[in-house]
Write an enzyme that holds these catalytic residues in place. Structure first.
Site, PDB file in Angstrom:
ATOM      1  NE  ARG A   1      -6.483   0.456  13.074  1.00  0.00           N
ATOM      2  CZ  ARG A   1      -7.073  -0.942  12.517  1.00  0.00           C
ATOM      3  NH1 ARG A   1      -6.139  -1.582  12.210  1.00  0.00           N
ATOM      4  NH2 ARG A   1      -8.247  -1.070  12.524  1.00  0.00           N
TER       5      ARG A   1
ATOM      6  CG  MET B   1       8.469 -13.147  -9.452  1.00  0.00           C
ATOM      7  SD  MET B   1       8.777 -11.672 -10.748  1.00  0.00           S
ATOM      8  CE  MET B   1      10.162 -10.700  -9.885  1.00  0.00           C
TER       9      MET B   1
ATOM     10  CE  LYS C   1     -10.346  -5.201   7.019  1.00  0.00           C
ATOM     11  NZ  LYS C   1      -9.927  -4.539   8.332  1.00  0.00           N
TER      12      LYS C   1
ATOM     13  CE1 TYR D   1      17.519 -16.438  -9.453  1.00  0.00           C
ATOM     14  CE2 TYR D   1      15.257 -16.765  -8.482  1.00  0.00           C
ATOM     15  CZ  TYR D   1      16.295 -16.594  -9.469  1.00  0.00           C
ATOM     16  OH  TYR D   1      15.810 -15.826 -10.827  1.00  0.00           O
TER      17      TYR D   1
HETATM   18  C1  PLP Z   1     -10.603  -5.499   9.294  1.00  0.00           C
HETATM   19  C2  PLP Z   1     -11.477  -4.991  10.396  1.00  0.00           C
HETATM   20  C3  PLP Z   1     -12.568  -5.698  10.890  1.00  0.00           C
HETATM   21  C4  PLP Z   1     -12.562  -7.186  10.572  1.00  0.00           C
HETATM   22  O1  PLP Z   1     -11.647  -7.785  11.323  1.00  0.00           O
HETATM   23  P1  PLP Z   1     -11.240  -9.293  11.387  1.00  0.00           P
HETATM   24  O2  PLP Z   1     -10.282  -9.645  12.274  1.00  0.00           O
HETATM   25  O3  PLP Z   1     -10.993  -9.848   9.853  1.00  0.00           O
HETATM   26  O4  PLP Z   1     -12.886  -9.933  11.815  1.00  0.00           O
HETATM   27  C5  PLP Z   1     -13.321  -4.972  11.791  1.00  0.00           C
HETATM   28  N1  PLP Z   1     -13.308  -3.723  12.084  1.00  0.00           N
HETATM   29  C6  PLP Z   1     -12.500  -3.081  11.869  1.00  0.00           C
HETATM   30  C7  PLP Z   1     -12.180  -1.592  12.171  1.00  0.00           C
HETATM   31  C8  PLP Z   1     -11.314  -3.431  10.907  1.00  0.00           C
HETATM   32  O5  PLP Z   1     -10.587  -2.791  10.495  1.00  0.00           O
END
Ligand code: PLP
Length: 366
Positions: free
Chosen positions: A139, A309, A40, A261
């Protein structure tokens, strides 16, 4: 792509061999359980297409993304036996696109289960899916009340071929946290709803909690990309991201001169300042202002003044001019200055450092 160009402010080298080595190490730890991969967020900022290709070559067949859109853009780049799993499941009304694009949803709610069931009925065939339980994160996934609905409805999963039951660990990086065992017990209990289904619980850190957490399939992300999986222990993973920023100017400044800045840093004595073409727009976070470091020829130098930036400024008073030519590269991320170290200085976690990596870098895949 050319190995090096002066057009961009920085060079990000992504070591795909290190990703593969990390995959093999996790696979080894998992024994009989399969090792999938969370790709992801563009494989945590490193490039989902090249990273997934390298993982497939190393034997990975389960690829987890968050959004349907991510799965659809990755699908054409992976062979058909690679499973693409959308962890958020289907947005209402988009269920048919999963079939069209050969992706599998994680079903996280009663509504998602019902919609998948309806599609299966309409298609007159069983449709594969993963069902997620909430075991302590509040969640995503079926809640305790949702599970009661399931218990009282014999047709709850009609037409759904459950490939895995899944849940997600809250604090797996902290092995001493009792929440791990509590979640494990809850998850193991819920498996009795569908005893023949395979199961998936562990993220990266979960792989290191021991065999009880492995089940049939793990979903590591961060550890594949070099982030330390176990808090307070030596990191067994290889560094994947190597970032070098380009020096675009060096200047001598007299005592009591403000830099950047807001003049949040002032020279006490005369000093030498190098401006490097990486800024917060490139993921080099503003919270690193007056806290971050870089390395030049192995020597640590301090980031002084606020992060801009497009630039950071380094106190290079102690560095020989021969190392400070315009266009020279300074190390911002390396095997010896890791994402976790940068994260600690920035007040965040390695995950956020990686996923913030900018899109203006010249990217080189090895
Ligand atoms: C992001 C995620 C993972 C991977 O988690 P890591 O800590 O990066 O290994 C696995 N399962 C779910 C549901 C996630 O959201």
């Amino acid at each position: 792509m050319q190995e090096m160009t002066g057009r961009s402010g920085a060079v990000l080298r992504v070591d795909l061999q290190a990703v593969q080595n990390n995959y093999r190490l996790l696979s080894q730890k998992l024994g009989k359980a399969q090792c999938g991969a969370a790709v992801k967020a563009d494989a945590y900022g490193l490039g989902a297409i090249p990273v997934s290709g390298a993982l497939y070559a190393a034997g990975c067949r389960y690829f987890f993304v968050a959004h349907l859109e991510e799965a659809i853009s990755l699908r054409p780049h992976l062979p058909s036996d690679a499973r693409l799993i959308v962890m958020h499941g289907s947005p209402v009304g988009y269920e048919a696109e999963f079939l069209e694009h050969g992706c599998m949803p994680v079903l996280n709610s009663l509504a998602q289960v019902a919609a998948w069931r309806a599609l299966a009925k309409q298609q007159q065939r069983a449709l594969p899916a993963i069902v997620q339980f909430d075991t302590g994160m509040a969640r995503m996934g079926l809640s305790a009340q949702d599970v009661d609905v399931w218990r009282n409805d014999a047709a709850f999963l009609e037409g759904i071929q459950v490939e895995y039951l899944m849940s997600h660990l809250v604090s797996a990086e902290d092995a001493s946290n009792p929440v791990n065992a509590a979640q494990l017990a809850r998850f193991s209990g819920l498996r009795s709803l569908l005893p023949q289904a395979k199961a998936s619980l562990a993220n990266s850190s979960g792989v290191f909690l021991g065999a009880a957490y492995h089940f049939d399939l793990a979903r590591p992300g961060a550890a594949l990309y070099g982030v330390a999986p176990v808090a307070g222990q030596a990191n067994p993973m290889q560094a994947v991201a190597h970032l070098q920023g380009r020096i675009i100017q060096v200047r001598e400044i007299p005592p009591d001169t403000g830099v950047g800045y807001g003049s949040t840093w002032r020279s006490r004595d005369s000093a030498k300042i190098a401006t490097v073409a990486v800024g917060y727009a490139d993921g080099w976070m503003r919270s690193l202002s007056n806290r971050g470091v870089a390395h030049i020829a192995g020597q640590e130098v301090a980031m002084v003044g606020n992060v801009s930036m497009d630039t950071i400024t380094l106190d290079v008073t102690a560095i020989a001019d021969s190392e400070l030519q315009e266009g020279a590269l300074v190390d911002l991320l390396s095997a010896s200055h890791t994402v976790d170290q940068v994260a600690a200085r920035a007040g965040t976690i390695g995950y956020e450092i990686l996923t913030s990596l900018g899109h203006r870098y010249q990217r080189v895949y090895r």
